[in-house]
Design a protein around this motif. Structure first.
Motif, PDB file in Angstrom:
ATOM      1  N   GLU A 307      71.573  58.055 -49.504  1.00  0.00           N
ATOM      2  CA  GLU A 307      72.993  58.348 -49.699  1.00  0.00           C
ATOM      3  C   GLU A 307      73.845  57.080 -49.550  1.00  0.00           C
ATOM      4  OE1 GLU A 307      76.462  61.281 -47.807  1.00  0.00           O
ATOM      5  OE2 GLU A 307      74.476  61.129 -46.884  1.00  0.00           O
ATOM      6  N   LYS A 308      73.410  56.163 -48.656  1.00  0.00           N
ATOM      7  CA  LYS A 308      74.164  54.940 -48.405  1.00  0.00           C
ATOM      8  C   LYS A 308      73.581  53.740 -49.147  1.00  0.00           C
ATOM      9  CE  LYS A 308      75.496  56.535 -43.793  1.00  0.00           C
ATOM     10  NZ  LYS A 308      75.447  56.259 -42.335  1.00  0.00           N
ATOM     11  N   SER A 309      72.619  54.015 -50.022  1.00  0.00           N
ATOM     12  CA  SER A 309      71.944  52.927 -50.725  1.00  0.00           C
ATOM     13  C   SER A 309      72.894  52.227 -51.702  1.00  0.00           C
ATOM     14  CB  SER A 309      70.727  53.462 -51.476  1.00  0.00           C
ATOM     15  OG  SER A 309      70.145  52.462 -52.279  1.00  0.00           O
ATOM     16  N   SER A 310      72.611  50.944 -51.910  1.00  0.00           N
ATOM     17  CA  SER A 310      73.390  50.173 -52.886  1.00  0.00           C
ATOM     18  C   SER A 310      72.884  50.394 -54.307  1.00  0.00           C
ATOM     19  CB  SER A 310      73.317  48.677 -52.538  1.00  0.00           C
ATOM     20  OG  SER A 310      71.956  48.236 -52.535  1.00  0.00           O
ATOM     21  N   ASP A 312      72.450  52.533 -57.422  1.00  0.00           N
ATOM     22  CA  ASP A 312      73.199  53.682 -57.951  1.00  0.00           C
ATOM     23  C   ASP A 312      72.315  54.903 -58.181  1.00  0.00           C
ATOM     24  OD1 ASP A 312      75.460  52.176 -57.906  1.00  0.00           O
ATOM     25  OD2 ASP A 312      75.351  51.577 -60.023  1.00  0.00           O
ATOM     26  N   PHE A 313      71.091  54.689 -58.647  1.00  0.00           N
ATOM     27  CA  PHE A 313      70.206  55.825 -58.949  1.00  0.00           C
ATOM     28  C   PHE A 313      69.968  56.675 -57.711  1.00  0.00           C
ATOM     29  CE2 PHE A 313      65.892  57.603 -59.005  1.00  0.00           C
ATOM     30  CZ  PHE A 313      65.986  58.427 -60.115  1.00  0.00           C
ATOM     31  N   PHE A 314      69.665  56.043 -56.600  1.00  0.00           N
ATOM     32  CA  PHE A 314      69.406  56.790 -55.363  1.00  0.00           C
ATOM     33  C   PHE A 314      70.692  57.398 -54.808  1.00  0.00           C
ATOM     34  CE2 PHE A 314      65.735  53.781 -55.183  1.00  0.00           C
ATOM     35  CZ  PHE A 314      64.728  54.739 -55.253  1.00  0.00           C
ATOM     36  N   ARG A 315      71.796  56.631 -54.877  1.00  0.00           N
ATOM     37  CA  ARG A 315      73.054  57.116 -54.304  1.00  0.00           C
ATOM     38  C   ARG A 315      73.603  58.318 -55.073  1.00  0.00           C
ATOM     39  NH1 ARG A 315      75.511  52.897 -54.820  1.00  0.00           N
ATOM     40  NH2 ARG A 315      76.958  53.367 -56.525  1.00  0.00           N
ATOM     41  N   LEU A 316      73.411  58.331 -56.374  1.00  0.00           N
ATOM     42  CA  LEU A 316      73.948  59.417 -57.200  1.00  0.00           C
ATOM     43  C   LEU A 316      73.033  60.636 -57.256  1.00  0.00           C
ATOM     44  CD1 LEU A 316      75.355  57.307 -60.186  1.00  0.00           C
ATOM     45  CD2 LEU A 316      76.626  58.268 -58.252  1.00  0.00           C
ATOM     46  N   TYR A 318      70.519  61.392 -54.757  1.00  0.00           N
ATOM     47  CA  TYR A 318      69.744  61.523 -53.523  1.00  0.00           C
ATOM     48  C   TYR A 318      69.465  62.984 -53.154  1.00  0.00           C
ATOM     49  CZ  TYR A 318      73.920  62.802 -50.839  1.00  0.00           C
ATOM     50  OH  TYR A 318      75.025  63.453 -50.358  1.00  0.00           O
ATOM     51  N   GLN A 319      70.405  63.873 -53.455  1.00  0.00           N
ATOM     52  CA  GLN A 319      70.184  65.273 -53.087  1.00  0.00           C
ATOM     53  C   GLN A 319      69.054  65.902 -53.901  1.00  0.00           C
ATOM     54  OE1 GLN A 319      74.173  66.757 -53.631  1.00  0.00           O
ATOM     55  NE2 GLN A 319      74.592  66.721 -51.424  1.00  0.00           N
ATOM     56  N   ASN A 320      69.029  65.649 -55.216  1.00  0.00           N
ATOM     57  CA  ASN A 320      67.944  66.180 -56.047  1.00  0.00           C
ATOM     58  C   ASN A 320      66.602  65.565 -55.678  1.00  0.00           C
ATOM     59  OD1 ASN A 320      69.749  67.773 -57.523  1.00  0.00           O
ATOM     60  ND2 ASN A 320      70.174  66.126 -58.985  1.00  0.00           N
ATOM     61  N   ILE A 321      66.614  64.250 -55.436  1.00  0.00           N
ATOM     62  CA  ILE A 321      65.371  63.577 -55.042  1.00  0.00           C
ATOM     63  C   ILE A 321      64.851  64.155 -53.725  1.00  0.00           C
ATOM     64  CG2 ILE A 321      64.353  61.380 -54.342  1.00  0.00           C
ATOM     65  CD1 ILE A 321      66.320  59.987 -56.221  1.00  0.00           C
ATOM     66  N   PHE A 322      65.759  64.327 -52.766  1.00  0.00           N
ATOM     67  CA  PHE A 322      65.362  64.863 -51.467  1.00  0.00           C
ATOM     68  C   PHE A 322      64.789  66.275 -51.608  1.00  0.00           C
ATOM     69  CE2 PHE A 322      66.657  67.528 -47.816  1.00  0.00           C
ATOM     70  CZ  PHE A 322      65.852  66.948 -46.839  1.00  0.00           C
TER      71      PHE A 322
END
Length: 613
Positions: A307-310, A312-316, A318-322
């Motif tokens: 969520e706090k990653s720089s 963009d892919f992970f930050r945008l 993160y909920q689906n990935i999690f």
């Protein structure tokens, strides 16, 4: 009729007519299928004494015109081939397989071969019944290829090929699917209201949560009634297996003469050693649960970092990935937990198979209960206070997303594990085993040896545990995702078909086992049902409505009182609703009494064989 006349001639005044066996006509008024309820009386006439076998051979000769030598020869051939098409055969295919294994394992002193099959399997040899081509094709036609067969499975025909234990599993899935469909229709209506009202804290969701909590308790009671009826139809109502000592126990204990009976038996494990093994097993199980919680905590830490990653892919996303990683992680942890539980149950070295399975089932249950629901419970009840929220969406919406993805992942996993993977592995193993060999010249036993073996114990235990976990996903967090019962029912429909094809065509034929009930799994379902009452009440008062403390008298104390009061009302309502329902229906109870009456008469003949002569 011929059998009854023969018995009447041998025992005047004590024939079948005097045993008062209920006729088909007299059973029709009981409201239960008469042909099914006659099954216990058929099973009752399976005393494998020489005189009884001669009686049936005499009946066959008189009605078929075959010679005694020809009949004995054909009987031996068909017993090996397990041919269900032999119209004259008194025993079903499953009964003949049981007889063959029983004769092989029975001690020589009792007329058996004294072969310890478990020991031979432990040493790497193979022992398996062969598939009956006509039998499985017929079962495929009336069951898997027939749409009504999916809805009302032909249990009588399934028992004659798969045995009682496997058939009981399919019967339970049909029962659970029926109950989930009814609940799923209600849930679909609630889901529509959520979409229309665009609110996840509607009063309809709270009502649905209360209904599901009560439904889960009634479900377990209703299954016990259905279970008793199925046991009667299968002739398993008083199935009491005289359990043999487990192979692992035999390998670690010596035969000693019993001080009570004087018969040689394997010595009992010293109480101190047994307690030590159980304490060690309990400690390791506790450590496994702590490890599961640590893995779940690690996943949430990874979620916060994304969520706090720089990037963009992970930050945008993160909920689906999690959500995806969590659902896959739950499946992997459950597999690892089952393996750990099996090792610990073996370490405890139980004397009988029932004790071993009870220990194994509860270990798997507690590990998988924590791994499957721990992260969901954290999202539902703790994330708001620990993290201050769940990111860009509220925690209740994230819980909704997690439950939906986990159930969809189970659907996909069912198709992969019961269809794609077994089919691929069977073809691959066949090509490897027949490389450089003319497969057309292989015998049927060699061809089926190439198929993967079917371990009835581990396979059925794992599949029943999957149903327990599915039951939990449906009832524990249903306010977050009211469509869960409908997805659960769909999952069961797919598994019935795919697992059925796996049993008939993709694996070796299972060794049929008798069984009366689902055993310790009933306790697992009850624990999940009781947890559902607390979980749904907590979701209503602590997760769905954050303003309850301000709107109720007494503030937080009032919320807690309403929380416990809601649970008390659910338990009280269910108790009153079920007060007039016994665990066994009246027709089944009457039939059990009839069965016991007939057996008492038969015991009288056995104790006094010359009675009336």
């Amino acid at each position: 009729q011929a059998l009854g006349l023969e018995l009447e001639a041998r025992f005047p005044g004590r024939g079948l007519a005097n045993f008062k066996v209920p006729s088909r006509a007299s059973l029709e008024g009981d409201g239960v299928d008469a042909s099914a309820l006659l099954a216990p009386y058929v099973h009752m006439w399976l005393p494998f004494k020489r005189s009884t076998r001669e009686l049936f051979r005499k009946y066959r000769r008189e009605h078929t015109g075959e010679s005694s030598q020809q009949g004995a020869l054909e009987e031996g051939e068909n017993a090996c081939a397990h041919d269900q098409t032999a119209s004259w055969s008194f025993f079903t295919s499953v009964a003949r397989i049981k007889l063959i294994f029983d004769f092989m394992e029975r001690p020589k002193a009792e007329g058996g071969a004294g072969v310890e099959i478990d020991r031979l399997l432990h040493e790497g040899l193979a022992a398996y019944p062969l598939h009956d081509q006509s039998g499985r094709r017929h079962l495929e036609t009336v069951w898997l290829k027939n749409l009504p067969g999916w809805w009302h499975q032909p249990f009588a025909e399934m028992r004659t090929y798969l045995g009682e234990r496997v058939t009981l599993y399919f019967a339970f899935m049909q029962f659970m699917r029926f109950w989930l469909l009814g609940l799923g229709v209600f849930g679909a209506g609630v889901e529509v209201l959520i979409l229309v009202l665009e609110a996840t804290d509607s009063a309809f969701i709270g009502l649905f949560a209360v209904v599901v909590a009560g439904w889960s308790l009634i479900f377990t009671k209703a299954w016990r009634r259905r279970e008793a009826e199925l046991a009667l139809q299968a002739g398993m109502s008083d199935f009491e297996r005289e359990e043999d000592v487990r192979l692992k126990y035999k390998l670690t204990h010596c035969l000693r003469r019993s001080a009570v009976t004087g018969i040689p038996e394997y010595g009992r494990q010293p109480a101190s050693e047994m307690q030590f093994r159980r304490v060690v097993s309990l400690l390791i199980t506790s450590l496994a649960i702590v490890a599961v919680l640590a893995v779940n905590a690690g996943l949430y830490v990874a979620k916060i970092l994304m969520e706090k990653s720089s990037i963009d892919f992970f930050r945008l996303n993160y909920q689906n990935i999690f959500s995806v990683v969590l659902s896959v992680g739950i499946a992997l942890i459950n597999q690892a937990g089952a393996a750990v539980a099996a090792i610990l149950a073996e370490y405890e070295n139980h004397r009988t198979q029932t004790d071993f399975e009870d220990s194994l089932i509860y270990k798997i249950f507690f590990i998988q209960f924590i791994s499957s629901y721990g992260s969901l419970a954290y999202t539902a009840f703790l994330a708001q206070s620990v993290e201050g929220g769940c990111g860009s969406i509220d925690c209740f919406s994230e819980l909704r997303q997690l439950v939906a993805i986990v159930l969809l992942e189970r659907l996909i996993r069912t198709i992969v594990l019961d269809n794609i993977l077994p089919t691929y592995m069977a073809k691959r193993r066949f090509l490897n085993e027949t490389k450089g060999v003319d497969a057309s010249k292989m015998s049927k036993a060699e061809t089926e040896y190439i198929l993967d073996p079917f371990d009835v114990q581990s396979e059925i235990i794992n599949r029943f545990m999957n149903q327990v976990i599915l039951f939990g996903f449906v009832v524990l967090f249903v306010p977050a995702f009211p469509m869960a019962p409908l997805l659960g029912a769909l999952s069961i429909v797919i598994e019935v078909r795919e697992f059925g094809y796996t049993l008939l065509f993709r694996m070796q034929r299972n060794n049929p086992r008798g069984v009366q009930d689902i055993g310790s799994f009933e306790g697992c379902f009850k624990m999940v049902a009781y947890s559902a009452v607390a979980s749904n009440s907590a979701l209503i008062f602590f997760s769905m409505h954050h303003d309850f403390a301000a709107s109720l008298p007494g503030g937080n104390t009032g919320v807690v009182c309403f929380f416990f009061g809601c649970q008390a009302l659910i338990f009280l309502f269910v108790r009153l609703a079920l007060a007039s329902f016994s665990d066994v229906t009246a027709p089944v109870s009457t039939q059990l009494e009839r069965l016991e009456f007939v057996r008492e008469n038969l015991r009288g003949i056995e104790r006094h064989p010359n009675l009336g002569s």
